[in-house]
Enzyme design. Structure first.
Site, short mmCIF file in Angstrom:
data_model
loop_
_atom_site.label_atom_id
_atom_site.label_comp_id
_atom_site.label_asym_id
_atom_site.label_seq_id
_atom_site.Cartn_x
_atom_site.Cartn_y
_atom_site.Cartn_z
N TYR A 122 29.14 -11.95 0.68
CA TYR A 122 30.11 -12.59 -0.22
C TYR A 122 31.41 -11.79 -0.22
O TYR A 122 31.39 -10.56 -0.15
CB TYR A 122 29.58 -12.60 -1.66
CG TYR A 122 28.51 -13.62 -1.91
CD1 TYR A 122 28.81 -14.90 -2.34
CD2 TYR A 122 27.17 -13.28 -1.73
CE1 TYR A 122 27.82 -15.83 -2.59
CE2 TYR A 122 26.16 -14.21 -1.98
CZ TYR A 122 26.49 -15.47 -2.41
OH TYR A 122 25.50 -16.39 -2.65
N TYR A 161 20.68 -13.23 3.12
CA TYR A 161 21.01 -11.82 2.85
C TYR A 161 19.92 -11.16 2.01
O TYR A 161 19.23 -11.82 1.24
CB TYR A 161 22.37 -11.70 2.15
CG TYR A 161 22.50 -12.46 0.84
CD1 TYR A 161 22.08 -11.88 -0.36
CD2 TYR A 161 23.06 -13.73 0.81
CE1 TYR A 161 22.21 -12.58 -1.55
CE2 TYR A 161 23.18 -14.43 -0.39
CZ TYR A 161 22.76 -13.84 -1.56
OH TYR A 161 22.88 -14.53 -2.74
N ARG A 171 17.38 -13.65 0.34
CA ARG A 171 17.72 -14.98 -0.15
C ARG A 171 17.87 -15.92 1.04
O ARG A 171 18.53 -15.59 2.02
CB ARG A 171 19.06 -14.99 -0.90
CG ARG A 171 19.18 -14.27 -2.23
CD ARG A 171 18.30 -14.76 -3.35
NE ARG A 171 17.94 -16.17 -3.44
CZ ARG A 171 18.68 -17.16 -3.96
NH1 ARG A 171 19.86 -16.91 -4.46
NH2 ARG A 171 18.22 -18.40 -4.00
N HIS A 174 22.10 -20.49 1.16
CA HIS A 174 22.31 -21.43 0.05
C HIS A 174 23.78 -21.50 -0.30
O HIS A 174 24.55 -20.58 -0.03
CB HIS A 174 21.50 -21.00 -1.18
CG HIS A 174 21.90 -19.65 -1.71
ND1 HIS A 174 21.39 -18.47 -1.19
CD2 HIS A 174 22.76 -19.28 -2.68
CE1 HIS A 174 21.93 -17.44 -1.82
NE2 HIS A 174 22.77 -17.89 -2.73
N HIS A 176 26.13 -22.25 -3.73
CA HIS A 176 26.14 -22.43 -5.19
C HIS A 176 27.03 -23.62 -5.54
O HIS A 176 28.13 -23.74 -5.00
CB HIS A 176 26.71 -21.18 -5.88
CG HIS A 176 25.87 -19.96 -5.68
ND1 HIS A 176 24.92 -19.55 -6.58
CD2 HIS A 176 25.86 -19.03 -4.70
CE1 HIS A 176 24.36 -18.43 -6.16
NE2 HIS A 176 24.91 -18.09 -5.01
#
Lengths: 254, 185
Positions: A122, A161, A171, A174, A176
C-alpha cells in the site's frame, strides 16, 4: 517475527471450529460476527453488550449524506492514470451494480476504493511489507454510481501480502470498497476478492463471514466479455446494501 | 426474490490515503456563529487509544432538513487531490480519523429536529461498523428505548459540556463504560 504468534494450522483450526458452531446454530447470518477470535485484532475491538434496537421511523439514520459532481473528478475511476507513468501489474476492469435490499439501483451515490499495488504494497507509511512501492500507483479511486446503480473502475490487480495475525498469514488479493445508500443505515465498507485465489480458505478476515453463500458474495466473477482485447481483464461484482433504505424523499420534512 | 446483502469486512489499517479528507471534520461553514465542537477519545477493551478508527457523522441541518448536500469530499480536478469544502454549504456529513492518541474533533452546527448526531465507527479489528449517537441535550431525552436503558448505559450516549459550545463524547468499544451501539434493521 515474534514466536508467540499462533501458527496457520492453529488459526485454520479455529476457523473450522467457528464454521462448525455457525452450522450447528441453524441461524442465517449474512455479516461477520464482530467477535471473531481467529482475527486477533477483533478481540479488544468488539462490544460485549448486545446492540440496542432503534425502531423509530423518524430516526435521522433513515436519511443520509449525498455526494455530487464536485466530490469526484472524472479520472478518479481510472487508477492507472493521473501519474507520470503507467503502474506495473495486470490491468483489470472492475464493474457492477449497487442495489438495495429490494433490488432497486442505488443511483448517484459515492463508491470509494483503495488497494495494494501489484506487489502487495500500500502507498501508506504504516505498511512495512518490504515489497516495492510503485511511483505510478496510489491505489485509491472513487466514482458516483449511474442511474442504473453501476460503477466501473480501471486498475491493476492487487498483490497478496503478509500480515501479523499469525505466522504465515497472507491476505488474499482484495480491493477495499466503501459505499453509501439512500440512508445512513445502509452504509457499507467491505472487501472484494478474486475468484480462484488459493489464499481464500486461509484468511480469517474473509472466513469471518461464516456463511459460505454469503462469503461467496464477496468474490467477484471473471467476465471474459469484459476483458477487452489487449486492454484489461474484466471482473464483475454486484453489491447489495443491507439495512433499511430512506423512508422519505430527499429534503422532505416530518 | 430480493437480493441478499453483501457482507461487511473491516476497513483495515490502510484506508488513510482513500477515505479521510483534511477538512472532513469541518462540517460547520467557516466562521459560523452557531458552530459547536464535539470531541473525544476512542478506546478499546483494554482502555488503550484506538489510533486507526474512522468516525463518520450524519445529522439534519439546523432547520431540520435531512436532504444533506454534496460537497463533503470535494476534489480538485487540476491536481487530483482534495479541494476542501466550499466554506458555505452545510452538507450534514463529517468524516474524521482518530489521531495517534485515539482523539477526534468535529466542528458542526446543532442538528435541527433531533437532539443527536448519528455516529458510525469503523476500525481495523472491527469486522462490521458500529452505529451510535452523540446526544447534545444534557440528558433531556424523550425516546422510550433510551429512557429504558440503565442510567450508566444511557450515559455513554450523552455528550458532556466542556465550556461554551464544546461537547465531549468518548467511544469505548468494549468493557467498562462500553458505549451503547445501535441496530436499525
Amino acid at each position: 517475527m515474534p514466536s508467540n504468534l499462533p501458527t496457520q494450522q492453529g488459526i485454520s483450526c479455529e476457523i473450522d471450529q467457528q464454521a462448525k458452531a455457525y452450522a450447528a446454530s441453524g441461524a442465517v447470518r449474512h455479516h461477520p460476527p464482530r467477535d471473531y477470535p481467529p482475527y486477533r485484532s477483533s478481540l479488544l475491538r468488539h462490544p460485549r453488550q448486545p446492540l440496542v434496537p432503534v425502531r423509530d421511523p423518524e430516526a435521522a439514520e433513515l436519511s443520509g449524506p449525498v455526494f455530487g459532481a464536485t466530490d469526484v473528478t472524472e479520472s478518479d475511476a481510472d487508477l492507472t492514470r493521473g501519474q507520470a507513468g503507467e503502474p506495473l501489474g495486470e490491468r483489470i476492469t472492475v464493474t457492477g451494480r449497487v442495489l438495495d435490499r429490494a433490488g432497486r439501483p442505488v443511483a448517484g451515490q459515492l463508491v470509494e476504493i483503495w488497494q495494494a499495488n501489484a506487489c502487495g504494497r500500500y502507498a501508506h507509511r504504516r505498511d512495512r511489507h518490504p515489497a516495492p512501492l510503485d511511483p505510478h500507483f496510489t491505489g485509491t479511486g472513487r466514482c458516483l454510481t449511474d442511474r442504473q446503480g453501476r460503477y466501473c473502475f480501471t486498475t491493476v490487480k492487487p498483490g497478496a501480502y503478509p500480515w501479523h495475525n499469525h505466522t504465515g498469514a497472507w491476505r488474499p488479493s482484495h480491493i477495499h470498497f466503501s459505499l453509501f445508500g439512500t440512508a445512513f443505515t445502509q452504509r457499507l465498507v467491505t472487501q472484494m476478492y478474486f475468484p480462484g485465489d488459493p489464499l481464500l480458505p486461509y484468511d480469517p478476515i474473509l472466513q469471518s463471514v461464516t456463511d459460505a453463500t454469503a462469503r461467496s458474495r464477496l468474490v467477484a466473477a471473471y467476465d471474459h466479455d469484459l476483458s477487452t482485447a489487449g486492454d484489461a481483464l474484466g471482473y464483475r461484482w454486484d453489491i447489495v446494501l443491507d439495512g433499511p433504505a430512506a423512508t422519505r424523499t430527499e429534503g422532505s420534512r416530518p | 426474490m430480493s437480493p441478499l446483502p453483501t457482507p461487511s469486512q473491516t476497513v483495515g489499517p490502510f484506508y488513510g490515503c482513500a477515505l479521510p479528507s483534511p477538512d472532513g471534520h469541518r462540517v460547520a461553514p467557516a466562521g459560523h456563529p452557531q458552530a459547536i465542537t464535539v470531541h473525544g477519545y476512542v478506546r478499546d477493551g483494554a482502555g488503550s487509544p484506538v489510533p486507526d478508527a474512522l468516525l463518520e457523522f450524519w445529522q439534519p441541518a439546523p432547520d431540520g432538513s435531512r436532504g444533506g448536500a454534496p460537497g463533503s469530499l470535494r476534489r480538485d480536478p487540476a491536481t487530483g487531490g482534495h479541494a476542501g469544502r466550499d466554506g458555505v454549504t452545510f452538507t450534514g456529513f463529517g468524516r474524521v480519523a482518530t489521531d495517534a492518541d485515539g482523539h477526534y474533533v468535529l466542528h458542526t452546527l446543532p442538528p435541527g429536529g433531533v437532539p443527536y448526531l448519528s455516529v458510525c465507527v469503523f476500525a481495523r479489528g472491527l469486522l462490521h461498523h458500529l452505529f451510535t449517537r452523540a446526544y447534545l441535550t444534557g440528558g433531556q431525552v424523550a425516546e422510550p428505548w433510551l429512557a429504558a436503558l440503565p442510567a450508566e448505559r444511557r450515559a455513554t450516549l450523552l455528550t458532556r459540556p466542556e465550556g461554551a459550545g464544546v461537547h465531549r463524547f468518548d467511544i469505548r468499544l468494549q468493557g467498562e463504560k462500553e458505549t451503547v451501539f445501535l441496530a436499525f434493521d
